[in-house]
Design a protein around this motif. Sequence first.
Motif, PDB file in Angstrom:
ATOM      1  N   VAL A 112     -15.634-149.497  43.140  1.00 11.70           N
ATOM      2  CA  VAL A 112     -14.692-148.624  43.850  1.00 11.70           C
ATOM      3  C   VAL A 112     -13.994-149.402  44.956  1.00 11.70           C
ATOM      4  O   VAL A 112     -12.785-149.268  45.159  1.00 11.70           O
ATOM      5  CB  VAL A 112     -15.422-147.372  44.395  1.00 11.70           C
ATOM      6  CG1 VAL A 112     -14.543-146.603  45.360  1.00 11.70           C
ATOM      7  CG2 VAL A 112     -15.866-146.483  43.248  1.00 11.70           C
ATOM      8  N   GLN A 113     -14.739-150.234  45.684  1.00  8.26           N
ATOM      9  CA  GLN A 113     -14.125-151.039  46.735  1.00  8.26           C
ATOM     10  C   GLN A 113     -13.123-152.033  46.151  1.00  8.26           C
ATOM     11  O   GLN A 113     -12.044-152.239  46.709  1.00  8.26           O
ATOM     12  CB  GLN A 113     -15.199-151.773  47.533  1.00  8.26           C
ATOM     13  CG  GLN A 113     -15.991-150.853  48.432  1.00  8.26           C
ATOM     14  CD  GLN A 113     -17.135-151.579  49.132  1.00  8.26           C
ATOM     15  OE1 GLN A 113     -17.409-152.745  48.839  1.00  8.26           O
ATOM     16  NE2 GLN A 113     -17.789-150.889  50.052  1.00  8.26           N
ATOM     17  N   SER A 153     -10.025-150.061  45.160  1.00  9.94           N
ATOM     18  CA  SER A 153      -9.236-149.629  46.316  1.00  9.94           C
ATOM     19  C   SER A 153      -8.498-150.808  46.943  1.00  9.94           C
ATOM     20  O   SER A 153      -7.361-150.666  47.391  1.00  9.94           O
ATOM     21  CB  SER A 153     -10.119-148.916  47.347  1.00  9.94           C
ATOM     22  OG  SER A 153     -11.037-149.814  47.915  1.00  9.94           O
ATOM     23  N   SER A 154      -9.116-152.001  46.955  1.00  8.25           N
ATOM     24  CA  SER A 154      -8.402-153.162  47.502  1.00  8.25           C
ATOM     25  C   SER A 154      -7.231-153.545  46.598  1.00  8.25           C
ATOM     26  O   SER A 154      -6.172-153.941  47.090  1.00  8.25           O
ATOM     27  CB  SER A 154      -9.356-154.339  47.696  1.00  8.25           C
ATOM     28  OG  SER A 154      -9.774-154.856  46.461  1.00  8.25           O
ATOM     29  N   ARG A 182      -4.488-151.114  47.322  1.00 13.13           N
ATOM     30  CA  ARG A 182      -3.853-151.384  48.617  1.00 13.13           C
ATOM     31  C   ARG A 182      -2.869-152.541  48.515  1.00 13.13           C
ATOM     32  O   ARG A 182      -1.863-152.569  49.211  1.00 13.13           O
ATOM     33  CB  ARG A 182      -4.919-151.693  49.675  1.00 13.13           C
ATOM     34  CG  ARG A 182      -5.566-150.452  50.255  1.00 13.13           C
ATOM     35  CD  ARG A 182      -6.383-150.815  51.479  1.00 13.13           C
ATOM     36  NE  ARG A 182      -7.510-151.668  51.143  1.00 13.13           N
ATOM     37  CZ  ARG A 182      -8.742-151.242  50.897  1.00 13.13           C
ATOM     38  NH1 ARG A 182      -9.012-149.966  50.958  1.00 13.13           N
ATOM     39  NH2 ARG A 182      -9.701-152.094  50.600  1.00 13.13           N
TER      40      ARG A 182
END
Length: 163
Positions: free
Chosen positions: A19-20, A23-24, A27
């Motif tokens: 998930v991280q 999300s990066s 972004r």
Amino acid sequence: MEEVQAAVTAHLDQVSGLVQALSSELRRGMEPAADNLRTFVRAVDWTEPWLMCLMVFHVILLLTAVGLRKNANFQLFLLFLAYSGVYMAEKMNRYLGEHWQNFAGQNYFDRAGVFISVVWSGPLIFVSIISVVCSLITLCRMMVKWKRAELRHRAQLARGKQD
């Protein structure tokens, strides 16, 4: 019980990492994907006759799918052909990778099948989506006609009982 908790914790840590990472990537925006697409387009010699013929084939197939959108039998046949072509893409990629010298200036056919997916399977899937959408629109129109005919029939029956 502790083994199960450890396994669940490890799984949650792995999902958290995914998930991280996602999300990066989100972004950063679409710039890396756009760069990859530009690199792909520049790497291919789109003036090769076989590629031009392939693109013309896909355009004709798309125009045929849209032109004969009201013919449900043809749409089903087209859907079958398109998905058969997608199914055969892996075998085609392998064969074309072995014989690319006979028709192409360079070997586009990698083991992962990226090129064949973009120039063969992608357009076929797009045409099949158009075919499914056209079939659904035709089906909805048929359902509306059928319901209207049913309502007219009920209205005639009701008038016949009143008389």
